[in-house]
Enzyme design. Structure first.
Site, PDB file in Angstrom:
ATOM      1  N   LYS A  89     -11.893   7.416   6.688  1.00 10.37           N
ATOM      2  CA  LYS A  89     -11.835   6.121   7.373  1.00 10.37           C
ATOM      3  C   LYS A  89     -13.035   5.262   6.994  1.00 10.37           C
ATOM      4  CE  LYS A  89     -10.846   3.968  11.839  1.00 10.37           C
ATOM      5  NZ  LYS A  89      -9.736   3.207  11.223  1.00 10.37           N
ATOM      6  N   GLY A 141     -10.822   0.090  14.776  1.00  6.68           N
ATOM      7  CA  GLY A 141     -10.214  -1.101  15.369  1.00  6.68           C
ATOM      8  C   GLY A 141      -9.663  -0.834  16.755  1.00  6.68           C
ATOM      9  N   GLY A 156      -1.005  -3.684  10.390  1.00  9.27           N
ATOM     10  CA  GLY A 156      -1.684  -2.663  11.178  1.00  9.27           C
ATOM     11  C   GLY A 156      -3.088  -2.389  10.673  1.00  9.27           C
ATOM     12  N   THR A 157      -3.567  -3.227   9.770  1.00  4.53           N
ATOM     13  CA  THR A 157      -4.897  -3.060   9.183  1.00  4.53           C
ATOM     14  C   THR A 157      -5.984  -3.293  10.228  1.00  4.53           C
ATOM     15  OG1 THR A 157      -4.055  -3.798   7.041  1.00  4.53           O
ATOM     16  CG2 THR A 157      -6.444  -3.911   7.375  1.00  4.53           C
ATOM     17  N   HIS A 180     -12.311  10.170  13.956  1.00  5.82           N
ATOM     18  CA  HIS A 180     -11.337   9.928  12.894  1.00  5.82           C
ATOM     19  C   HIS A 180     -11.663  10.770  11.671  1.00  5.82           C
ATOM     20  CE1 HIS A 180     -10.281   6.317  15.274  1.00  5.82           C
ATOM     21  NE2 HIS A 180      -9.116   6.441  14.663  1.00  5.82           N
ATOM     22  N   GLU A 219       2.069  -1.867  -4.613  1.00  2.00           N
ATOM     23  CA  GLU A 219       0.836  -1.106  -4.766  1.00  2.00           C
ATOM     24  C   GLU A 219      -0.082  -1.782  -5.777  1.00  2.00           C
ATOM     25  OE1 GLU A 219      -1.478   0.733  -4.312  1.00  2.00           O
ATOM     26  OE2 GLU A 219      -0.908   2.157  -2.772  1.00  2.00           O
ATOM     27  N   GLY A 262       0.828  -1.205   0.000  1.00  2.00           N
ATOM     28  CA  GLY A 262       0.000   0.000   0.000  1.00  2.00           C
ATOM     29  C   GLY A 262       0.855   1.244   0.000  1.00  2.00           C
ATOM     30  N   MET A 295      -0.688   0.778  16.614  1.00  3.00           N
ATOM     31  CA  MET A 295       0.736   0.607  16.927  1.00  3.00           C
ATOM     32  C   MET A 295       1.250   1.659  17.900  1.00  3.00           C
ATOM     33  SD  MET A 295       1.835  -1.995  14.996  1.00  3.00           S
ATOM     34  CE  MET A 295       1.301  -2.897  13.537  1.00  3.00           C
TER      35      MET A 295
END
Length: 283
Positions: free
Chosen positions: A177, A183, A116-117, A173, A59, A33, A143
């Site tokens: 998003k 999450g 980290g998704t 957010h 990507e 990504g 994270m």
């Protein structure tokens, strides 16, 4: 991420080959990504790092041309990069389906993977647990060091206050998003529910409208607000008779999450496969 070799730019990293043969101790990083908000942030931090080095960028086919001119291999297909980068750690902040495809590729090739998704389903989390038996996989919905410290102290606060205090949460957010609640909010909610011996899926309430009656005692409200470019704000409310306690975490920059991901990638390189790792393992 999708397609088979539609677009591949082969550039040899200036120092990557040396590190893969042991001449350097830098951690080799593949960023998936790479054109996204987090991907760009992570790649930038890797380039500025004295302990990590950019080994590859991945990507979507329609976006990969924007990465032309990089000093590392670029592809629309992670699987094509991995045979030439056996020691590299993949860092993935993409989308649930893409992250799972990357996890399967990492397991096939033996590369370590940091995810980290957010927005993963229970079935996807279960599959990650299984894939982590084959290769080193680290997953955390947030994270941030600060958020993960909260995950340690919030259960103690919840138990100390007791069940006379209602628990509510509001998360803010940016307007891009896609998942709601976040999450991070769900993970914070899980730790709060567990501290009371509850199952979050049974007590969470993310929508109130109309004449709904009095608030149930056994409930944790999690409300989402979206707008502007807010990186992330989570506030937990403990509301009792005559007083209220608020605990807030504010993320000022995505670099906070990116630094945590790189810290995880360096840490993961020394671990063994066998289980799914998280930020709590680093602490």
């Amino acid at each position: 991420m999708r397609g088979r070799g539609v677009f591949l730019i082969l550039h040899t990293p200036r120092r990557g080959a040396a590190s893969l043969t042991g001449e350097s101790m830098k951690t080799q990083i593949i960023v998936t990504g790479a054109c996204g908000r987090m991907g760009r942030t992570i790649a930038g931090l890797v380039r500025d790092s004295g302990t990590c080095e950019l080994a590859g960028l991945v990507e979507r086919t329609e976006c990969v041309a924007a990465l032309h001119g990089q000093d590392c291999p670029v592809s629309d297909n992670l699987e094509e990069l991995l045979p030439g980068l056996p020691g590299a750690v993949i860092v993935d902040f993409t989308a649930p389906e893409a992250s799972m495809a990357h996890a399967r590729a990492a397991a096939r090739h033996g590369n370590a993977l940091v995810i980290g998704t957010t927005g993963l389903t229970d079935a996807q989390k279960a599959e990650l647990q299984e894939l982590a038996r084959q290769t080193r996989i680290f997953w955390a919905p947030n994270m941030s060091i600060g958020v993960n410290v909260l995950l340690k102290i919030l259960p103690e606060l919840t138990r100390a206050l007791g069940e006379d205090y209602d628990i509510e949460m509001v998360e803010l957010h940016h307007n891009k998003k896609k998942d709601s609640p976040s999450g991070t909010a769900l993970r914070l909610g899980e730790c709060l529910a567990e501290a009371r011996g509850w199952n979050l899926s049974e007590v969470a309430n993310s929508h109130r409208e109309g004449i709904i009656g009095a608030r149930p005692h056994k409930e944790i409200g999690i409300q989402a607000v979206r707008g502007g470019d807010v990186v992330g704000v989570h506030t937990i409310y403990f509301m009792g008779a005559g007083e209220r306690i608020e605990v807030t975490h504010q993320a000022h920059s995505r670099e906070n999450f990116a630094r945590g991901a790189l810290r995880a990638a360096e840490w993961l390189g020394a671990q063994q496969a066998g289980r799914l790792y998280s930020m709590q393992d680093i602490f």
